[in-house]
Design an enzyme around this catalytic site. Structure first.
Site, PDB file in Angstrom:
ATOM      1  N   HIS A  54      35.887  36.098  35.292  1.00  0.00           N
ATOM      2  CA  HIS A  54      35.185  36.457  34.061  1.00  0.00           C
ATOM      3  C   HIS A  54      36.023  37.460  33.298  1.00  0.00           C
ATOM      4  CE1 HIS A  54      34.030  39.711  36.722  1.00  0.00           C
ATOM      5  NE2 HIS A  54      33.360  40.350  35.771  1.00  0.00           N
ATOM      6  N   HIS A  83      35.503  40.701  32.242  1.00  0.00           N
ATOM      7  CA  HIS A  83      35.440  42.157  32.369  1.00  0.00           C
ATOM      8  C   HIS A  83      36.841  42.710  32.649  1.00  0.00           C
ATOM      9  CE1 HIS A  83      30.906  43.037  33.182  1.00  0.00           C
ATOM     10  NE2 HIS A  83      31.252  43.397  31.963  1.00  0.00           N
ATOM     11  N   ASP A  96      38.049  45.181  34.282  1.00  0.00           N
ATOM     12  CA  ASP A  96      38.515  45.578  35.622  1.00  0.00           C
ATOM     13  C   ASP A  96      39.143  44.407  36.377  1.00  0.00           C
ATOM     14  OD1 ASP A  96      35.712  44.836  35.515  1.00  0.00           O
ATOM     15  OD2 ASP A  96      35.489  45.400  37.628  1.00  0.00           O
ATOM     16  N   HIS A  97      38.815  43.174  35.986  1.00  0.00           N
ATOM     17  CA  HIS A  97      39.352  41.984  36.662  1.00  0.00           C
ATOM     18  C   HIS A  97      40.613  41.442  35.980  1.00  0.00           C
ATOM     19  CE1 HIS A  97      35.713  41.361  39.226  1.00  0.00           C
ATOM     20  NE2 HIS A  97      35.295  42.254  38.338  1.00  0.00           N
ATOM     21  N   HIS A 115      25.938  36.880  36.149  1.00  0.00           N
ATOM     22  CA  HIS A 115      26.468  38.202  35.806  1.00  0.00           C
ATOM     23  C   HIS A 115      26.082  38.525  34.363  1.00  0.00           C
ATOM     24  CE1 HIS A 115      28.968  41.653  36.483  1.00  0.00           C
ATOM     25  NE2 HIS A 115      30.001  41.258  35.800  1.00  0.00           N
ATOM     26  N   ASP A 132      32.075  38.595  40.130  1.00  0.00           N
ATOM     27  CA  ASP A 132      30.956  39.522  39.921  1.00  0.00           C
ATOM     28  C   ASP A 132      29.682  38.725  39.664  1.00  0.00           C
ATOM     29  OD1 ASP A 132      32.766  41.536  40.106  1.00  0.00           O
ATOM     30  OD2 ASP A 132      32.367  42.409  38.128  1.00  0.00           O
ATOM     31  N   HIS A 159      34.710  44.862  45.844  1.00  0.00           N
ATOM     32  CA  HIS A 159      34.124  45.378  44.588  1.00  0.00           C
ATOM     33  C   HIS A 159      32.976  46.331  44.943  1.00  0.00           C
ATOM     34  CE1 HIS A 159      32.525  45.292  40.464  1.00  0.00           C
ATOM     35  NE2 HIS A 159      33.601  44.620  40.091  1.00  0.00           N
TER      36      HIS A 159
HETATM   37 ZN   LIG Z   1      32.024  42.090  35.875  1.00  0.00          ZN
HETATM   38 ZN   LIG Z   2      33.920  43.921  38.119  1.00  0.00          ZN
END
Ligand SMILES: [Zn+2]
Ligand SMILES: [Zn+2]
Length: 285
Positions: free
Chosen positions: A62, A64, A66-67, A155, A178, A239
């Site tokens: 996805h 986001h 952080d990924h 999510h 996530d 995570h």
């Molecule tokens: Zn996420």
């Molecule tokens: Zn995340």
């Protein structure tokens, strides 16, 4: 074939010593694929002795940050290290596939000057395979001994987010991305040996006034219940939210999952935790 899964990062958006951003490495013989590339992914790969050109496929769950913040690093380092074959990038259609198409745009000047200065060929184009996030497990890529399936997960408000399943010669590994605990991951994990799942201690997170985080992540107690139903031999937590800072915190994750009813091998993930895909040789901690 010795297929394995390795956590390249067990963190979240908040930086924590010793935990890189989210990422999971799958290896099967000569083949290596990476799921997501959070902060520090390339360093973790180096610590594993994996050169970026060995990564043949990147599966994004996805959009986001952080990924994804390590994706440009992975792609550019792969090029600088001499990788000439196009990197296959799996991405659900929408913001995630848009990100993949744009990821090198802001590096155009850097790419140009490196090409001129080092007389280097242009970076290989990304081989982006975008797909509609499927409601049921659907094969999205297949090559040699590896078959990858995806399913849309929960999510929200992030659309679309997906989980991936890697069917390899030795066994099947599912990576949740996530998501809240959901029947979609449960269906994808049916018959798999290893489930790598994000984990959120909702109670602790809500106690810190961060209900919005607990709302779209996987409650550890519910995860234990769901994972038991799938029959997976090994559950690997990643995570980790909130980030465990002490042994007591680590144990709290495990206790929640056991309270939920999971009886298999349980690993509270650390960066570089490596687990065989084959059930009979799975580690137990
Ligand atoms: Zn996420
Ligand atoms: Zn995340």
């Amino acid at each position: 074939m010795d297929a394995t899964v390795t956590l390249t990062g067990t963190g979240t958006p908040l930086p924590v010593p010793g935990r890189a951003g989210p990422g999971t490495l799958l290896r099967c013989g000569e083949w290596a694929g990476q799921v997501d590339a959070g902060r520090g992914t390339v360093l973790r790969l180096a610590e594993l002795g994996v050169r970026c050109p060995q990564i043949g496929l990147l599966a994004l769950t996805h959009y986001h940050s952080d990924h994804l913040v390590g994706v440009a690093d992975l792609v550019l380092t792969r090029w600088v290290q001499g990788g000439n074959d196009p990197l296959v990038v799996l991405a659900p259609k929408g913001p995630t596939s848009r990100f993949a198409h744009r990821v090198l745009d802001i590096w155009a000047d850097d790419i140009e000057v490196r090409q001129l200065h080092a007389r280097r060929p242009a970076p290989p184009p990304l081989d982006i395979r975008s797909f509609d996030a499927p409601a049921e497990p659907t094969v999205v890529w297949r090559s040699g001994d590896v078959e990858i399936s995806a399913i849309a997960v929960r999510h929200e408000p992030v659309e679309a987010a997906v989980a991936y399943r890697f069917d390899m010669a030795d066994g099947a590994v599912v990576v949740s991305g996530d998501t809240r605990v959901c029947p979609e991951v449960e269906r994808l994990a049916a018959g798999a040996q290893v489930l790598v799942h994000e984990a959120c201690r909702s109670e602790a997170v809500r106690a810190r006034g961060k209900d919005y985080i607990a709302a779209y992540h996987a409650d550890t107690v519910h995860l234990g219940t769901m994972a038991e139903r799938t029959g997976v031999a090994t559950l690997v937590l990643t995570h980790l939210e909130p980030a465990p800072l002490t042994e007591h915190d680590v144990n709290a994750f495990a206790e929640d999952v056991r309270r939920g009813g999971f009886t298999g091998n349980l690993i509270v993930g650390e960066d570089l935790t490596t687990v065989p895909a084959a059930a009979e040789t799975a580690l137990s901690t």
